[in-house]
Every structure is written in C-alpha cells, then in structure tokens.
Design a protein around this motif. Structure first.
Motif, PDB file in Angstrom:
ATOM      1  N   GLN A 155       0.824  -1.205   0.000  1.00  0.00           N
ATOM      2  CA  GLN A 155       0.000   0.000   0.000  1.00  0.00           C
ATOM      3  C   GLN A 155       0.860   1.258   0.000  1.00  0.00           C
ATOM      4  O   GLN A 155       0.522   2.246  -0.662  1.00  0.00           O
ATOM      5  CB  GLN A 155      -0.924  -0.012   1.223  1.00  0.00           C
ATOM      6  N   SER A 156       1.974   1.212   0.740  1.00  0.00           N
ATOM      7  CA  SER A 156       2.884   2.374   0.751  1.00  0.00           C
ATOM      8  C   SER A 156       3.468   2.616  -0.628  1.00  0.00           C
ATOM      9  O   SER A 156       3.562   3.770  -1.086  1.00  0.00           O
ATOM     10  CB  SER A 156       3.994   2.148   1.773  1.00  0.00           C
ATOM     11  N   GLU A 158       2.084   1.752  -3.454  1.00  0.00           N
ATOM     12  CA  GLU A 158       1.007   2.286  -4.292  1.00  0.00           C
ATOM     13  C   GLU A 158       0.758   3.755  -3.980  1.00  0.00           C
ATOM     14  O   GLU A 158       0.510   4.563  -4.889  1.00  0.00           O
ATOM     15  CB  GLU A 158      -0.269   1.473  -4.070  1.00  0.00           C
ATOM     16  N   THR A 159       0.822   4.112  -2.674  1.00  0.00           N
ATOM     17  CA  THR A 159       0.627   5.511  -2.285  1.00  0.00           C
ATOM     18  C   THR A 159       1.730   6.394  -2.852  1.00  0.00           C
ATOM     19  O   THR A 159       1.469   7.500  -3.358  1.00  0.00           O
ATOM     20  CB  THR A 159       0.602   5.629  -0.751  1.00  0.00           C
ATOM     21  N   THR A 162       1.094   6.758  -6.446  1.00  0.00           N
ATOM     22  CA  THR A 162      -0.007   7.697  -6.661  1.00  0.00           C
ATOM     23  C   THR A 162       0.451   9.135  -6.452  1.00  0.00           C
ATOM     24  O   THR A 162       0.100  10.045  -7.226  1.00  0.00           O
ATOM     25  CB  THR A 162      -1.157   7.370  -5.691  1.00  0.00           C
ATOM     26  N   LEU A 163       1.258   9.364  -5.392  1.00  0.00           N
ATOM     27  CA  LEU A 163       1.787  10.709  -5.145  1.00  0.00           C
ATOM     28  C   LEU A 163       2.689  11.163  -6.302  1.00  0.00           C
ATOM     29  O   LEU A 163       2.648  12.329  -6.711  1.00  0.00           O
ATOM     30  CB  LEU A 163       2.556  10.731  -3.829  1.00  0.00           C
TER      31      LEU A 163
END
Length: 228
Positions: A155-156, A158-159, A162-163
C-alpha cells in the motif's frame, strides 16, 4: 517347696505380661504403618515371634497349674490361664484388624500415587499440548503480522506511486497553465492591438468621409454658385 514353686510362677506371669504389652505395641505399630508392604511383613514377623513366646509362656503356666497340689490354687491358676488365652485371642483379633486396616491404607496410598502419576502425566501432556498450541498460535500471529506488513508495504508503494503520478499531473497542469497564461497574454495584446487599429480605422474612415463631403460641397458650390 511352696516358695520355690512361686518363683517360676512369678517369672512366668512377668513374661506373659511383657509379651502381652509388646504385642499390643506391635499391633499399634502395624496399624500406623505407612508402608510399603515389605515393612508390614517385617512387623508381622516380629508379632508372630512374640505370639509364639506368649503361647509358650501360657502353656507353661497351664502346666504349672495342673501340677499344683491344692485344688484351689490349681483352679485359680487355670482361670488365670483362660484369661490369658482370651487376652491372646483378643490380641490376635486386633492384629488381624490392624493388618486389614494397614493393607487398605497402603492400597489407597498406592492408588493415590498412581492417580497422581497419571495426573502428572496428563498434566505434562496437557502442558506439552498447550505449549504446542501456543507455539502454533505465535507462528500464526507472526505470519499474520508478516502478511499485514507486506500489505502495508505494498500500500505504501502504491501511495508513493499515486503521489508521484499526482505530482507529475500537477507539474503538467502547471506547464499547461503557464502555456495558457502566455497564450492569454498574447491574445490580450492582440485584442489591444486590434482595438487600437479599429480606432485608427474609424478615425481614418471619418476623415475620409469628411474629406469626401467637403469635396462634394466644394464641387456643388462651384457648380451652383460660381460667382462666390
């Protein structure tokens, strides 16, 4: 002769009393014996020996009673012999009861020890099973934590991605905004320039129209009023 005969009788009485007391004490020891069976066997062997001596003393006293010259003394000694025999039978009954009670106590003790051994084995087995279950639960918990950490890392990532995409989009939007700002400024300049040109054109048209009208008026004046 009577005094000489009294000595063996007194000794025999003393021996009977001594063995009677010793048997009673030995019976009590048997009743209190905590085990094992070998200790009970040793106590019983000692009691048998004391009963043998006591029986011998009673038989000796009975023989002395039969040898008495006076019938009264004979009957008195025989009654005493019967009392000692009854006391011996009573001691034998107490001996049997003490043996029975001791054997029951030893059997119960052995059963308790056996049950305690089984309980101990069961407890150790339960403890091992509990430890195995705890180890399994800990392993499962560690695996669950590992999976959660892996998911958190994913998830990190992916985050962060995304950022990064958002940052790239913002930069592109900023570039487009700058480009649009330049285009707007250029359009504003062109509009200003067109407005100025329109004003100039209107002025020129007005001047041309005024010149045209002045020319027409002049021609009409020359034609219509030549003398002026």
């Amino acid at each position: 002769a009577a005094a000489a005969a009294a000595v063996p009788l007194r000794v025999c009485h003393q021996e009977i009393v001594k063995f009677d007391l010793e048997i009673k004490a030995a019976v009590q020891d048997i009743r209190d014996c905590p085990g094992p069976l070998s200790a009970l066997t040793e106590l019983n062997a000692a009691v048998k020996e004391k009963f043998r001596h006591l029986r011998g003393c009673i038989q000796e006293l009975e023989q002395m009673a039969k040898e008495q010259d006076k019938e009264s003394e004979k009957q008195a000694l025989l009654r005493e012999v019967e009392n000692h025999k009854k006391q011996m039978l009573s001691n034998q009954a107490a001996w049997r009861k003490a043996n029975l009670a001791c054997k029951i106590a030893i059997d119960n003790s052995e059963k308790d020890q056996l049950l305690q051994g089984r309980d101990s084995l069961r407890q150790r087995k339960t403890t091992k099973e509990s430890l195995a279950e705890s180890a399994s639960n800990i392993t499962e918990s560690l695996m669950s934590i590992s999976r959660m950490m892996s998911q958190q890392v994913q998830q990190s990532e992916e985050t962060v991605q995304t950022l990064a995409n958002s940052s790239r989009t913002i930069l592109e939007a900023n570039e487009e905004f700058k480009s649009m700002s330049g285009t707007i400024q250029l359009g504003r300049k062109l509009i200003t320039k067109y407005n100025r040109r329109e004003l100039t054109d209107k002025l020129l048209i007005f001047l041309a129209l005024a010149l045209f009208l002045a020319t027409v008026l002049y021609i009409l004046k020359k034609r219509l009023f030549p003398f002026l």
